[in-house]
Enzyme design. Structure first.
Site, PDB file in Angstrom:
ATOM      1  N   LYS A 238       0.731  -1.237   0.088  1.00 50.99           N
ATOM      2  CA  LYS A 238       0.040   0.021  -0.043  1.00 50.99           C
ATOM      3  C   LYS A 238       0.798   1.403   0.169  1.00 50.99           C
ATOM      4  O   LYS A 238       0.746   2.142  -0.714  1.00 50.99           O
ATOM      5  CB  LYS A 238      -0.831  -0.012   1.192  1.00 50.99           C
ATOM      6  CG  LYS A 238      -1.937   1.290   1.443  1.00 50.99           C
ATOM      7  CD  LYS A 238      -2.791   1.407   0.313  1.00 50.99           C
ATOM      8  CE  LYS A 238      -3.828   2.299   0.267  1.00 50.99           C
ATOM      9  NZ  LYS A 238      -3.547   3.642   0.848  1.00 50.99           N
ATOM     10  N   GLU A 245       0.798   6.726  -6.520  1.00 48.32           N
ATOM     11  CA  GLU A 245      -0.206   7.745  -6.576  1.00 48.32           C
ATOM     12  C   GLU A 245       0.212   9.300  -6.766  1.00 48.32           C
ATOM     13  O   GLU A 245      -0.629  10.060  -7.325  1.00 48.32           O
ATOM     14  CB  GLU A 245      -1.272   7.454  -5.550  1.00 48.32           C
ATOM     15  CG  GLU A 245      -2.419   8.461  -5.279  1.00 48.32           C
ATOM     16  CD  GLU A 245      -3.188   8.259  -3.973  1.00 48.32           C
ATOM     17  OE1 GLU A 245      -3.542   9.199  -3.058  1.00 48.32           O
ATOM     18  OE2 GLU A 245      -3.488   7.059  -3.850  1.00 48.32           O
TER      19      GLU A 245
END
Length: 376
Positions: A238, A245
């Site tokens: 993550k 991102e």
């Protein structure tokens, strides 16, 4: 984590038979079930309703509890915010006063999902739960925790017989309807026990085009969740996800900034274009190789506020970008884009840094360059 038919709980939204793949909803409580919830719960004849504690009912924690309840699971919830608790109870959750009451309300083996800001709130809560829960119970940290903290916590909890699972959770405020992409770390047996909850939270295969995968491949990634490896692996994956991102968002931001400034007076008249950014964002959503959910959100923002007048441009970073760059340094992996995107966020929070003033002073010193008042 026990079956949701505990006498302390109100009847779950509905329950499916685990022996009939075509089973239909047999119990419906008004206002709880939706067609989307039915579709999620009927994905597999292996899904069963479970009981789970949820600590932290913020934007994501509250939505996670609601999605679990919509999927037929029973949630026992705790949060210091009375309004957040009220919203959850109105949706069907059982509220408790503190963590000890939470443990008493859950049937063994207990499972508690912690959804709090990384750092002290999560650290203190997991430490307290470790003293309250019993051997065989499990704690899931669904926040943005640093993976090395996961490893440390898991060792401390293992000595008490309490399992620890780290769940990198992506989906933001839209996860309640779109589902959450889950990257999970922990012992295989524990993760397997939690599968009904993970599958309910995940988005499912949906209508995304299938790619050819080996027949022996784990089916869970196609459903939107993965067992990444031992404790810490989920949050590590993550962490890199969030670093990527940052880079994607920065690329969109810089590209649209170039488009917006193409009407600059510094350019020759014939090369100036007054471009319609909302229209460009919209057309790029359709058939373009750079289409994405982030572009969807960009188009939505520009359609409602073309000049983005409601935003200041100061962009926070929640830690994962820094940790991603640290990991790149440790592994000697070049990460130019991800590092630059992180530094751009630092820059967005400054008017003019001392370093920039020094750059200006040096330029004036060697070339007599005078500062300009704006772009050009």
């Amino acid at each position: 984590m026990a079956c949701a038919s505990s006498p302390r709980r109100s009847t779950p939204c509905w329950r499916l038979s685990t022996t009939n793949a075509n089973a239909s909803a047999t119990r419906v409580r008004r206002g709880r079930c939706t067609p989307e919830a039915v579709q999620r719960q009927t994905r597999s004849n292996k899904e069963i309703a479970m009981q789970i504690g949820v600590v932290g009912l913020g934007r994501m924690g509250g939505a996670i509890a609601r999605r679990l309840m919509d999927g037929g699971h029973a949630c026992v919830v705790y949060d210091r915010d009375a309004k957040a608790v009220q919203v959850a109870t109105e949706a069907g959750a059982q509220a408790v006063r503190d963590l000890k009451d939470l443990a008493h309300a859950l049937s063994v083996p207990r499972t508690v999902w912690v959804m709090l800001p990384a750092g002290a709130p999560t650290e203190e809560t997991i430490s307290d739960l470790g003293d309250i829960l019993e051997p065989g119970d499990a704690i899931i940290d669904g926040g943005n925790t640093f993976y090395r903290d996961d490893i440390r916590r898991a060792k401390a909890l293992k000595a008490k017989g309490v399992a620890y699972v780290d769940a990198g959770t992506s989906g933001g405020v839209w996860g309640i309807t779109r589902g959450y992409c889950l990257m999970v770390g922990g012992e295989a047996a524990v993760v397997e026990r939690l599968d009904p909850v993970l599958k309910t939270l995940a988005p499912g295969a949906g209508d995304i085009a299938r790619i050819k995968r080996p027949e022996t491949s784990d089916p869970r990634p196609v459903e939107g969740y993965i067992h990444a490896g031992p404790v810490g692996a989920g949050h590590f994956v993550k962490m890199i996800h969030n670093g990527i991102e940052y880079g994607l968002m920065q690329a969109y931001a810089e590209g649209f900034d170039i488009l917006r400034n193409r009407n600059s007076e510094a350019l020759p008249q014939e090369e100036r274009y007054d471009l319609n950014l909302p229209d460009i964002a919209e057309v790029w959503r359709r058939g373009s190789v750079i289409s994405s959910w982030l572009l969807d959100l960009t188009a939505q923002a520009l359609a409602g506020d073309p000049g983005l007048e409601t935003f200041t441009g100061a962009v926070a970073d929640s830690g994962e970008g820094r940790w991603t760059v640290q990991a790149a340094v440790e592994e000697a992996v070049p990460a130019d884009v991800l590092a630059a995107a992180l530094f751009a966020r630092f820059r967005s929070r400054e008017e003019h840094t001392f370093g920039e003033k020094l750059l200006s002073a040096m330029r004036f010193g060697f070339g007599g360059h005078v500062e300009t008042s704006g772009k050009g």
